[in-house]
Design an enzyme around this catalytic site. Structure first.
Site, short mmCIF file in Angstrom:
data_model
loop_
_atom_site.label_atom_id
_atom_site.label_comp_id
_atom_site.label_asym_id
_atom_site.label_seq_id
_atom_site.Cartn_x
_atom_site.Cartn_y
_atom_site.Cartn_z
N GLN A 134 -0.36 67.46 109.88
CA GLN A 134 -0.82 68.17 108.69
C GLN A 134 -1.09 69.64 109.00
O GLN A 134 -0.70 70.53 108.23
CB GLN A 134 -2.08 67.52 108.13
N GLY B 110 -11.00 68.38 105.36
CA GLY B 110 -9.95 67.37 105.25
C GLY B 110 -8.86 67.87 104.32
O GLY B 110 -8.51 67.22 103.34
N CYS C 7 -3.43 48.52 97.28
CA CYS C 7 -4.22 49.60 96.70
C CYS C 7 -4.05 49.64 95.17
O CYS C 7 -5.01 49.91 94.45
CB CYS C 7 -3.83 50.93 97.32
N GLY D 192 -5.73 68.10 104.44
CA GLY D 192 -4.40 67.50 104.37
C GLY D 192 -3.33 68.51 104.75
O GLY D 192 -3.48 69.27 105.72
#
Length: 407
Positions: free
Chosen positions: A215, A188, A379, A190
């Site tokens: 990405q 992952g 968040c 990014g």
């Protein structure tokens, strides 16, 4: 002060439920209605219409976020996270044990459990939902290294760039890349900022994997711009971690994963750590960076629907148990206070606000911008450790595959 029948009913509803904190309704330029006990947190909003109030009453999540997205009300004073905190103080815990609201919550919980089964095809679709929105958005509010995870501010960092550099540096230190010739895989990855940092700072060979086409393309372009010498030993793959591990079993000395575990899905935790163990050589080391919840509970329906489909933030014990099930050993657990992520999110929001009017209105309309504001505010509230906040924090877990040399 002139109120129509529906506005009076709306105020009656909130008056009945809001007893803590301070919620102010702006009626017009001269009139306000103040509810609550007059204490913090405080926020002011316009009076929502009856339809939106009904949605919020029956299902606060996602009803409240949807009402804001669709201009069902406006914030008058304070920040949106302050308003969320007031409402959480008074509505958290959902509905009574009986009634239609309880039925909705049970349906939401069932839907969440089903959605947690994340096939490879579903994982790709869900990642694209958020991360393939467009690099023209992300480059506007992230730092130059395109770090889209919690920055570490605790050691006196003054800027987002400094705090993100600190996060990458500390993560790399915990990997203990202390000898030449080591191979690292970033699950992952990014836009590739951490993998480029590790390659530059340690000389290790680094491979990054992602499911986001945007990405992947960005990371490959950044790699090419480094030139042949600098880019040698650095590569990226557009693959699911489960597929990648099958073809690369036992090839890596180190595994790192920052901000990806939250996308794995609760039912895949054991599989995830099995694949981490599969990728590692005997004696290998992994650093897994993830948001941590105070307790196991299902994901916000609004977040699941609009921002991170299929996502799940774990409690500490869920991470440890899944890793140990995969025969990985816990070497260390590092916990970073939620204020680090709250400050990171505030920095992102400031930058987003600065460029919001410059974004392509065909891609990013008013509803999208309000959605993004609500996402960031929600968040921020989630990482607030005070009453009315979510109390989340960030954990970096260090695991080793049996046979690790501690010398």
């Amino acid at each position: 002060m002139s109120l129509d029948w529906t506005q009076k009913k709306v105020l009656d509803f909130f008056r009945e439920h809001v007893t803590r904190g301070t919620l102010i309704f702006r009626v017009d330029d001269k009139h306000e209605v103040v509810l609550g006990d007059g204490q913090e947190p405080k926020a002011a909003m316009t009076i929502p219409d009856w339809a939106n109030t009904l949605k919020m009453a029956l299902s606060p999540d996602p009803g409240f976020g949807e009402a804001f997205m669709r201009s069902g009300f406006d914030l008058v004073s304070g920040e949106l996270e302050d308003l969320i905190k007031v409402l959480r103080l008074n509505f958290e815990g959902g509905h009574s044990a009986n009634g239609f609201g309880s039925f909705i919550e049970k349906l939401q919980a069932l839907k969440f459990q089903i959605a947690q089964f994340t096939s490879i095809k579903a994982a790709s679709r869900r990642v694209r939902h958020h991360y393939d929105i467009g690099n023209d958005l992300y480059t506007r509010f992230l730092d130059p290294d395109m770090q889209y995870s919690c920055a570490f501010w605790d050691d006196g960092a003054q800027t987002l760039e400094e705090a993100q550099h600190r996060k990458m540096s500390l993560t790399t230190q915990r990997l203990k890349i202390n000898e030449p010739g080591l191979r690292v895989v970033d699950i992952g990855c990014g836009w590739g900022g951490l993998s480029r940092f590790i390659r530059r700072e340690t000389g290790a060979e680094v491979h990054g994997i992602t499911l986001s086409t945007e990405q992947y393309n960005w990371a490959q372009q950044q790699r090419l711009e480094l030139g042949d010498n600098a880019s040698r030993g650095l590569d990226y793959h557009l693959l699911d971690y489960r597929v990648f591990s099958q073809a690369n079993a036992g090839k890596y000395d180190r595994v790192v994963s920052v901000g990806m575990f939250e996308h794995v899905g609760r039912h895949q935790f054991k599989t995830y750590f099995e694949k981490v163990g599969e990728l590692l050589k005997t004696g290998g080391r992994a650093v897994i960076h993830t948001i941590i919840k105070p307790r196991a509970e299902f994901t916000s329906p609004w977040i699941d629907r609009y921002i991170f489909p299929g996502g799940y933030i774990p409690a500490v014990h869920e991470v440890i148990e899944a890793a140990e099930h995969a025969s990985l050993m816990v070497d260390a657990s590092h916990f970073h206070p939620g204020r680090n992520y709250a400050k990171t999110l505030m920095a992102w929001r400031d930058r987003f606000r600065d460029v919001a009017d410059q974004l392509d209105p065909e891609k990013y309309d008013t509803e999208f911008k309000r959605m993004w504001e609500f996402y960031l505010a929600g968040c921020i509230n989630a990482f607030d450790e005070a009453e009315g906040g979510g109390g989340m924090r960030v954990g970096q877990f260090v695991f080793t595959k049996p046979g690790f040399d501690y010398a």
